[in-house]
Scaffold this motif. Sequence first.
Motif, PDB file in Angstrom:
ATOM      1  N   VAL A   1      -0.184  -8.873  -7.343  1.00  0.00           N
ATOM      2  CA  VAL A   1      -1.031  -7.763  -6.525  1.00  0.00           C
ATOM      3  C   VAL A   1      -0.307  -7.762  -5.127  1.00  0.00           C
ATOM      4  O   VAL A   1      -0.423  -6.662  -4.341  1.00  0.00           O
ATOM      5  CB  VAL A   1      -2.307  -7.905  -6.471  1.00  0.00           C
ATOM      6  N   ALA A   2      -0.085  -8.646  -4.504  1.00  0.00           N
ATOM      7  CA  ALA A   2       0.379  -8.683  -2.829  1.00  0.00           C
ATOM      8  C   ALA A   2       1.716  -8.210  -3.173  1.00  0.00           C
ATOM      9  O   ALA A   2       2.879  -8.833  -3.922  1.00  0.00           O
ATOM     10  CB  ALA A   2       0.436 -10.108  -2.487  1.00  0.00           C
ATOM     11  N   SER A   3       1.939  -7.238  -2.208  1.00  0.00           N
ATOM     12  CA  SER A   3       3.290  -6.660  -2.231  1.00  0.00           C
ATOM     13  C   SER A   3       4.472  -7.391  -1.421  1.00  0.00           C
ATOM     14  O   SER A   3       4.155  -7.818  -0.407  1.00  0.00           O
ATOM     15  CB  SER A   3       3.350  -5.183  -1.821  1.00  0.00           C
TER      16      SER A   3
ATOM     17  N   LEU B   1      -2.484  -8.940   6.641  1.00  0.00           N
ATOM     18  CA  LEU B   1      -3.197  -8.205   5.231  1.00  0.00           C
ATOM     19  C   LEU B   1      -2.845  -9.159   4.123  1.00  0.00           C
ATOM     20  O   LEU B   1      -3.713  -9.410   3.207  1.00  0.00           O
ATOM     21  CB  LEU B   1      -2.157  -6.734   5.039  1.00  0.00           C
ATOM     22  N   LYS B   2      -1.614  -9.644   4.076  1.00  0.00           N
ATOM     23  CA  LYS B   2      -1.099 -10.552   3.093  1.00  0.00           C
ATOM     24  C   LYS B   2      -2.146 -11.838   3.101  1.00  0.00           C
ATOM     25  O   LYS B   2      -2.554 -12.304   1.959  1.00  0.00           O
ATOM     26  CB  LYS B   2       0.417 -10.936   3.258  1.00  0.00           C
TER      27      LYS B   2
ATOM     28  N   GLN C   1      11.668  -1.149   0.294  1.00  0.00           N
ATOM     29  CA  GLN C   1      11.255  -0.009   1.023  1.00  0.00           C
ATOM     30  C   GLN C   1      11.798   0.177   2.249  1.00  0.00           C
ATOM     31  O   GLN C   1      12.478   1.189   2.816  1.00  0.00           O
ATOM     32  CB  GLN C   1       9.666   0.274   1.237  1.00  0.00           C
TER      33      GLN C   1
ATOM     34  N   GLU D   1      -5.477 -10.847   1.714  1.00  0.00           N
ATOM     35  CA  GLU D   1      -5.727 -10.448   0.517  1.00  0.00           C
ATOM     36  C   GLU D   1      -5.566 -11.548  -0.457  1.00  0.00           C
ATOM     37  O   GLU D   1      -6.264 -11.527  -1.525  1.00  0.00           O
ATOM     38  CB  GLU D   1      -4.241  -9.486   0.314  1.00  0.00           C
TER      39      GLU D   1
ATOM     40  N   CYS E   1      -0.315   4.082   1.988  1.00  0.00           N
ATOM     41  CA  CYS E   1      -1.602   3.020   1.868  1.00  0.00           C
ATOM     42  C   CYS E   1      -0.913   1.728   2.051  1.00  0.00           C
ATOM     43  O   CYS E   1      -0.081   1.148   1.491  1.00  0.00           O
ATOM     44  CB  CYS E   1      -2.259   3.023   0.768  1.00  0.00           C
ATOM     45  N   GLY E   2      -1.837   0.863   2.489  1.00  0.00           N
ATOM     46  CA  GLY E   2      -1.569  -0.518   2.479  1.00  0.00           C
ATOM     47  C   GLY E   2      -0.323  -1.053   3.218  1.00  0.00           C
ATOM     48  O   GLY E   2       0.177  -0.445   4.241  1.00  0.00           O
ATOM     49  N   THR E   3       0.360  -1.830   2.157  1.00  0.00           N
ATOM     50  CA  THR E   3       1.594  -2.266   2.906  1.00  0.00           C
ATOM     51  C   THR E   3       2.927  -1.330   2.901  1.00  0.00           C
ATOM     52  O   THR E   3       3.663  -1.132   3.752  1.00  0.00           O
ATOM     53  CB  THR E   3       2.345  -3.439   1.562  1.00  0.00           C
ATOM     54  N   SER E   4       2.796  -0.325   2.022  1.00  0.00           N
ATOM     55  CA  SER E   4       3.468   0.896   2.010  1.00  0.00           C
ATOM     56  C   SER E   4       3.199   1.641   3.503  1.00  0.00           C
ATOM     57  O   SER E   4       4.340   2.197   4.104  1.00  0.00           O
ATOM     58  CB  SER E   4       3.287   1.892   1.032  1.00  0.00           C
TER      59      SER E   4
ATOM     60  N   THR F   1      -0.378   5.814  -6.564  1.00  0.00           N
ATOM     61  CA  THR F   1      -1.767   5.471  -5.637  1.00  0.00           C
ATOM     62  C   THR F   1      -2.380   6.933  -5.329  1.00  0.00           C
ATOM     63  O   THR F   1      -1.923   7.850  -4.899  1.00  0.00           O
ATOM     64  CB  THR F   1      -1.103   5.141  -4.412  1.00  0.00           C
TER      65      THR F   1
ATOM     66  N   SER G   1       5.586   4.456  -1.860  1.00  0.00           N
ATOM     67  CA  SER G   1       4.530   3.786  -2.550  1.00  0.00           C
ATOM     68  C   SER G   1       5.490   3.081  -3.709  1.00  0.00           C
ATOM     69  O   SER G   1       6.451   3.725  -4.150  1.00  0.00           O
ATOM     70  CB  SER G   1       3.699   4.931  -3.249  1.00  0.00           C
ATOM     71  N   GLN G   2       4.887   1.972  -3.781  1.00  0.00           N
ATOM     72  CA  GLN G   2       5.782   1.044  -4.769  1.00  0.00           C
ATOM     73  C   GLN G   2       5.448   1.535  -6.086  1.00  0.00           C
ATOM     74  O   GLN G   2       6.361   1.924  -6.762  1.00  0.00           O
ATOM     75  CB  GLN G   2       5.055  -0.306  -4.687  1.00  0.00           C
ATOM     76  N   SER G   3       4.072   1.904  -6.384  1.00  0.00           N
ATOM     77  CA  SER G   3       3.895   2.188  -7.713  1.00  0.00           C
ATOM     78  C   SER G   3       3.944   3.673  -8.151  1.00  0.00           C
ATOM     79  O   SER G   3       4.219   4.029  -9.219  1.00  0.00           O
ATOM     80  CB  SER G   3       2.262   1.845  -8.061  1.00  0.00           C
ATOM     81  N   GLY G   4       4.089   4.466  -6.999  1.00  0.00           N
ATOM     82  CA  GLY G   4       4.188   5.880  -7.284  1.00  0.00           C
ATOM     83  C   GLY G   4       2.783   6.541  -7.906  1.00  0.00           C
ATOM     84  O   GLY G   4       2.907   7.844  -8.577  1.00  0.00           O
TER      85      GLY G   4
END
Length: 366
Positions: free
Chosen positions: A156-158, A241-242, A165, A245, A57-60, A109, A104-107
């Motif tokens: 929040v902004a990756s 996106l950045k 990644q 956002e 999702c998103g940046t990932s 999502t 995924s950054q957070s793992g």
Amino acid sequence: TKDGYAHYMLKEIHEQPTAVANTIADRLYNDKISKYFIDQATAAILEQVENIHIIACGTSFHAGMVARYWLEAITQIPTQVEIASEYRYRKPVVPKNTLFLTISQSGETADSLAALRFAKTAGYLSTFAVCNVANSSLDRETDVCFLTHAGPEIGVASTKALTTQLAVLALLTLKLAEIKNVDEAIRSNLAKQLRTLPGIINQSLLLNDQIKVIAEQIVRRDNALFLGRGVHYPVALEGALKLKEISYIHAEGYPAGELKHGPLALVDEKMPVIAVCPNDELLEKLESNIEEVRARGGELYVFVDHKSQHGLKDRVNHLIEMEASGTFTSPIVFNVPLQLLSYHVAVLRGTDVDQPRNLAKSVTVE
Ligand code: M6R
């Protein structure tokens, strides 16, 4: 703590040289993938891979898009990339020996985890993940996890999550290239580019003041268009996106070749058009897209390198020259000035940079 930076985002942007260096560290040795990158069991799985499905999702997701260009061009392994919330609700076909790869950054999502849980029942060869948080749900549930060593990302902004990644995905591409017997000279050239990456990212941070000046112009606008081609198209999507956002300016990313198919109608003197324009095999194509924008009076901001600036310097008002990084790593490096750009626009607009309205760092509900 913010270590003296005004925001976590700015701190995290500046941590990228170190974060990327830590992520590559002992995974690369003498311009080859080292034995510390993957164990033998994992290598045995990779030897069987005939297709790859990347889900995020998103940046990932943007990181996954870049990886597809790399994987298909360098290893010839057919690769698809899809948004997790779409993938999980359709009936994807899984050809034999397909590798499932979540990013995924957070793992944590929700949609990405749901996609992984579906994948485990769908006949994949194996499930791999690229993740920044050890012991997250994703790390625990996937068969193989490559950790990015970005350190905690608070904004929040990756930012550093993305570049790390991409570093891992580049290493994975190189490993698969080795398995597929891609010419050694080609592989060691790519590895060299990765080795010099932290230094080049560092150089791009020095453009900060120049980027601030551009931010002062973009802050007055309500819209922005980001353009790129090929492997830099996802970089354009990420730049847009950045900006939306954290600054709430409406921004869209487009593959530059699509301009004529609609978005060119939006271009007038009030439309900032930000183009990612390194010296690669698509340079001439992108130059003519830039000309299309110029002819309509669009306000052009073009990120170039030393070689690609030649054809543009007399035609474009705002050229920002990046350190040349090599075509493999340039879709990593060119994210950095775009991160700085949205950061400065957001600061000038007075928005809450680290905690933009309506958004959460980790999207644990769908
Ligand atoms: O933790 P994840 O990488 O799975 O998060 C995915 C997206 O929610 C995330 O990248 C989001 O798009 C960022 N806020 C973008 O900066």
